[in-house]
Write a protein that holds these residues in place. Structure first.
Motif, PDB file in Angstrom:
ATOM      1  N   UNK A   1      72.874 -11.635  10.510  1.00 21.97           N
ATOM      2  CA  UNK A   1      73.714 -12.075   9.794  1.00 21.97           C
ATOM      3  C   UNK A   1      73.478 -11.973   8.327  1.00 21.97           C
ATOM      4  N   UNK A   2      74.591 -11.636   7.526  1.00 22.16           N
ATOM      5  CA  UNK A   2      74.527 -11.374   6.062  1.00 22.16           C
ATOM      6  C   UNK A   2      74.207 -10.056   5.773  1.00 22.16           C
ATOM      7  N   UNK A   3      73.804  -9.016   6.685  1.00 17.23           N
ATOM      8  CA  UNK A   3      73.556  -7.786   6.335  1.00 17.23           C
ATOM      9  C   UNK A   3      74.681  -6.979   5.754  1.00 17.23           C
ATOM     10  N   UNK A   4      75.938  -7.084   6.218  1.00 18.89           N
ATOM     11  CA  UNK A   4      77.142  -6.558   5.620  1.00 18.89           C
ATOM     12  C   UNK A   4      77.447  -6.928   4.312  1.00 18.89           C
ATOM     13  N   UNK A   5      77.279  -8.180   4.131  1.00 18.68           N
ATOM     14  CA  UNK A   5      77.627  -8.837   2.717  1.00 18.68           C
ATOM     15  C   UNK A   5      76.625  -8.187   1.824  1.00 18.68           C
ATOM     16  N   UNK A   6      75.209  -8.168   2.225  1.00 19.05           N
ATOM     17  CA  UNK A   6      74.294  -7.680   1.093  1.00 19.05           C
ATOM     18  C   UNK A   6      74.490  -6.033   0.987  1.00 19.05           C
ATOM     19  N   UNK A   7      74.716  -5.241   1.920  1.00 19.72           N
ATOM     20  CA  UNK A   7      74.872  -3.969   1.796  1.00 19.72           C
ATOM     21  C   UNK A   7      76.165  -3.623   0.909  1.00 19.72           C
ATOM     22  N   UNK A   8      77.205  -4.415   0.986  1.00 21.34           N
ATOM     23  CA  UNK A   8      78.293  -4.084   0.353  1.00 21.34           C
ATOM     24  C   UNK A   8      78.062  -4.704  -1.295  1.00 21.34           C
ATOM     25  N   UNK A   9      77.407  -5.600  -1.258  1.00 25.49           N
ATOM     26  CA  UNK A   9      77.271  -6.159  -2.824  1.00 25.49           C
ATOM     27  C   UNK A   9      76.106  -5.463  -3.470  1.00 25.49           C
ATOM     28  N   UNK A  10      75.123  -4.632  -2.607  1.00 26.05           N
ATOM     29  CA  UNK A  10      74.396  -3.468  -3.221  1.00 26.05           C
ATOM     30  C   UNK A  10      75.326  -2.530  -3.854  1.00 26.05           C
ATOM     31  N   UNK A  11      76.214  -1.897  -3.243  1.00 24.03           N
ATOM     32  CA  UNK A  11      77.152  -0.982  -3.546  1.00 24.03           C
ATOM     33  C   UNK A  11      77.904  -1.475  -4.889  1.00 24.03           C
ATOM     34  N   UNK A  12      78.335  -2.533  -4.603  1.00 28.87           N
ATOM     35  CA  UNK A  12      79.260  -3.165  -5.877  1.00 28.87           C
ATOM     36  C   UNK A  12      78.310  -3.234  -7.043  1.00 28.87           C
ATOM     37  N   UNK A  13      77.306  -3.959  -6.954  1.00 29.72           N
ATOM     38  CA  UNK A  13      76.254  -4.212  -8.196  1.00 29.72           C
ATOM     39  C   UNK A  13      75.759  -2.621  -8.628  1.00 29.72           C
ATOM     40  N   UNK A  14      75.357  -1.942  -8.042  1.00 24.25           N
ATOM     41  CA  UNK A  14      74.879  -0.391  -8.446  1.00 24.25           C
ATOM     42  C   UNK A  14      76.080   0.120  -9.272  1.00 24.25           C
ATOM     43  N   UNK A  15      77.215   0.119  -8.567  1.00 20.18           N
ATOM     44  CA  UNK A  15      78.645   0.563  -9.354  1.00 20.18           C
ATOM     45  C   UNK A  15      78.847  -0.128 -10.740  1.00 20.18           C
ATOM     46  N   UNK A  16      78.804  -1.321 -10.666  1.00 23.48           N
ATOM     47  CA  UNK A  16      79.025  -2.173 -11.940  1.00 23.48           C
ATOM     48  C   UNK A  16      77.794  -1.942 -12.886  1.00 23.48           C
ATOM     49  N   UNK A  17      76.473  -1.777 -12.700  1.00 22.90           N
ATOM     50  CA  UNK A  17      75.548  -1.416 -13.736  1.00 22.90           C
ATOM     51  C   UNK A  17      75.812  -0.231 -14.178  1.00 22.90           C
ATOM     52  N   UNK A  18      76.078   0.873 -13.557  1.00 19.11           N
ATOM     53  CA  UNK A  18      76.472   2.220 -13.719  1.00 19.11           C
ATOM     54  C   UNK A  18      77.530   1.998 -15.154  1.00 19.11           C
ATOM     55  N   UNK A  19      78.527   1.279 -14.667  1.00 15.88           N
ATOM     56  CA  UNK A  19      79.853   1.123 -15.793  1.00 15.88           C
ATOM     57  C   UNK A  19      79.022   0.424 -16.932  1.00 15.88           C
ATOM     58  N   UNK A  20      78.307  -0.609 -16.847  1.00 16.84           N
ATOM     59  CA  UNK A  20      77.477  -1.331 -18.018  1.00 16.84           C
ATOM     60  C   UNK A  20      76.485  -0.118 -18.841  1.00 16.84           C
ATOM     61  N   UNK A  21      76.035   0.778 -18.095  1.00 19.33           N
ATOM     62  CA  UNK A  21      75.122   1.794 -18.615  1.00 19.33           C
ATOM     63  C   UNK A  21      76.240   2.610 -19.585  1.00 19.33           C
ATOM     64  N   UNK A  22      77.310   2.930 -18.975  1.00 18.73           N
ATOM     65  CA  UNK A  22      78.192   3.916 -19.646  1.00 18.73           C
ATOM     66  C   UNK A  22      78.606   3.142 -20.889  1.00 18.73           C
ATOM     67  N   UNK A  23      79.043   1.880 -20.713  1.00 16.17           N
ATOM     68  CA  UNK A  23      79.468   1.143 -22.173  1.00 16.17           C
ATOM     69  C   UNK A  23      78.467   1.053 -22.970  1.00 16.17           C
ATOM     70  N   UNK A  24      77.154   0.839 -22.829  1.00 20.61           N
ATOM     71  CA  UNK A  24      76.165   0.588 -23.692  1.00 20.61           C
ATOM     72  C   UNK A  24      76.082   2.038 -24.538  1.00 20.61           C
ATOM     73  N   UNK A  25      75.948   3.156 -23.814  1.00 21.45           N
ATOM     74  CA  UNK A  25      75.777   4.320 -24.340  1.00 21.45           C
ATOM     75  C   UNK A  25      77.123   4.746 -25.324  1.00 21.45           C
ATOM     76  N   UNK A  26      78.132   4.440 -25.041  1.00 20.16           N
ATOM     77  CA  UNK A  26      79.339   4.600 -25.696  1.00 20.16           C
ATOM     78  C   UNK A  26      79.305   3.751 -26.980  1.00 20.16           C
ATOM     79  N   UNK A  27      78.887   2.629 -26.643  1.00 24.87           N
ATOM     80  CA  UNK A  27      78.779   1.608 -27.760  1.00 24.87           C
ATOM     81  C   UNK A  27      77.839   2.002 -29.191  1.00 24.87           C
ATOM     82  N   UNK A  28      76.639   2.630 -28.583  1.00 24.54           N
ATOM     83  CA  UNK A  28      75.632   3.026 -29.675  1.00 24.54           C
ATOM     84  C   UNK A  28      76.015   4.006 -30.633  1.00 24.54           C
ATOM     85  N   UNK A  29      76.591   5.271 -30.043  1.00 24.92           N
ATOM     86  CA  UNK A  29      76.865   6.311 -30.807  1.00 24.92           C
ATOM     87  C   UNK A  29      77.653   7.204 -29.949  1.00 24.92           C
ATOM     88  N   UNK A  30      79.084   6.772 -29.693  1.00 25.33           N
ATOM     89  CA  UNK A  30      79.781   7.970 -29.000  1.00 25.33           C
ATOM     90  C   UNK A  30      79.839   9.230 -29.325  1.00 25.33           C
TER      91      UNK A  30
END
Length: 292
Positions: free
Chosen positions: A149-178
């Motif tokens: 129980x909970x394995x599928x939720x955790x696995x998909x949640x990991x994918x979703x959070x890894x993807x959002x973190x990557x988008x956050x890093x992109x926004x940080x890089x663009x904000x500093x000096x595009x």
């Protein structure tokens, strides 16, 4: 299109980092091995950022609240994603947890389009779907699959959070000096790894001091993992400053065949013909996503 070879180089360095982390996994445990990439990567990330800054005198830094917020959010999401992935692996299998985490490729495109205004074409979307299917087939465990129980939720949640973190890093890089993607990316890596080092070191000192001692004791192996991790992150962040995250994540799938070659040479691991076919399907999807 220079982001494509940059991404391939990042994937190769990431495989090297993972191989080094695997060698110290037994003593330090999963969280200790995770700390290695931050703690021992931070000095190298700092050197990379300082050198890049010195050789690029035209840099105009914008350390705005958006930059700091994106760095902090990305760092927290990446650590949360790691915890979710470990939970998915614990409640199912290592291979199944890895397979579910591949959903991050689709999430990366979705978050970029929904929240950050990224423009990607239908061929890129189709390529990401094909690559995700190939990855799932490549990493899906053979034989009986058991998910608690909970394995599928955790696995998909990991994918979703890894993807959002990557988008956050992109926004940080663009904000500093595009205008200077490499310098901006390397400064972002340094800040993010500093946040993660402080947070995870504090957590292990509180909950698992033995893992922290094991990390320090394995400092010789850890230095190699830290260097490769910092270099890989710098290249990943540079690629994501030049292109939306979804296509970068798709091209980054080249890590899989590189890992397979490394696994065969270093750990005597072999792939089945089914996995080879799935790898070929993944390669087609990657090409579509990169060129779409």
């Amino acid at each position: 299109m220079i982001w494509i070879p940059i991404t391939v180089a990042a994937a190769a360095l990431q495989v090297a980092r993972n191989a080094a982390q695997r060698s110290i996994m037994g003593g330090a445990g999963p969280w200790g091995a995770t700390l290695v990439r931050f703690l021992f990567g931070l000095p190298f990330a700092t050197v990379f950022a300082v050198v890049a800054w010195l050789v690029t005198p035209a840099v105009v830094p914008h350390a705005t609240p958006l930059f700091w917020l994106a760095c902090a959010a990305g760092a927290a999401l990446q650590m949360g994603a790691t915890a979710a992935q470990l939970t998915a692996m614990h409640r199912s299998t290592f291979a199944l947890g890895t397979a579910m985490q591949q959903s991050g490729l689709i999430f990366a495109l979705a978050w970029g389009a929904l929240f950050f205004g990224d423009k990607v074409g239908p061929v890129t979307w189709l390529g990401a779907l094909v690559a995700s299917g190939g990855l799932a087939a490549l990493t899906w465990p053979r034989g009986e699959v058991v998910m608690r129980r909970g394995a599928l939720t955790a696995g998909l949640g990991a994918g979703a959070m890894f993807a959002m973190s990557a988008n956050c890093f992109r926004q940080a890089s663009l904000a500093f000096d595009p205008a200077h993607a490499a310098v901006s990316a390397l400064v972002t890596v340094m800040v993010v790894q500093a946040i993660q080092t402080v947070a995870l070191t504090g957590y292990l000192a509180w909950r698992n001091p033995d893992a922290l001692k094991a990390v320090v004791a394995a400092w010789r192996q850890s230095l190699g993992a830290g260097f490769c991790g910092a270099a890989a992150s710098g290249l990943w962040f540079t690629a994501m400053a030049l292109s939306p995250v979804g296509p970068v994540r798709a091209v980054g799938v080249v890590e899989m065949p590189i890992a397979a070659i490394a696994g065969r040479r270093l750990f005597k691991e072999r792939l089945s013909w089914t996995q080879i076919a799935a790898g070929a399907v993944t390669a087609v999807g990657v090409a579509m996503a990169a060129l779409g």
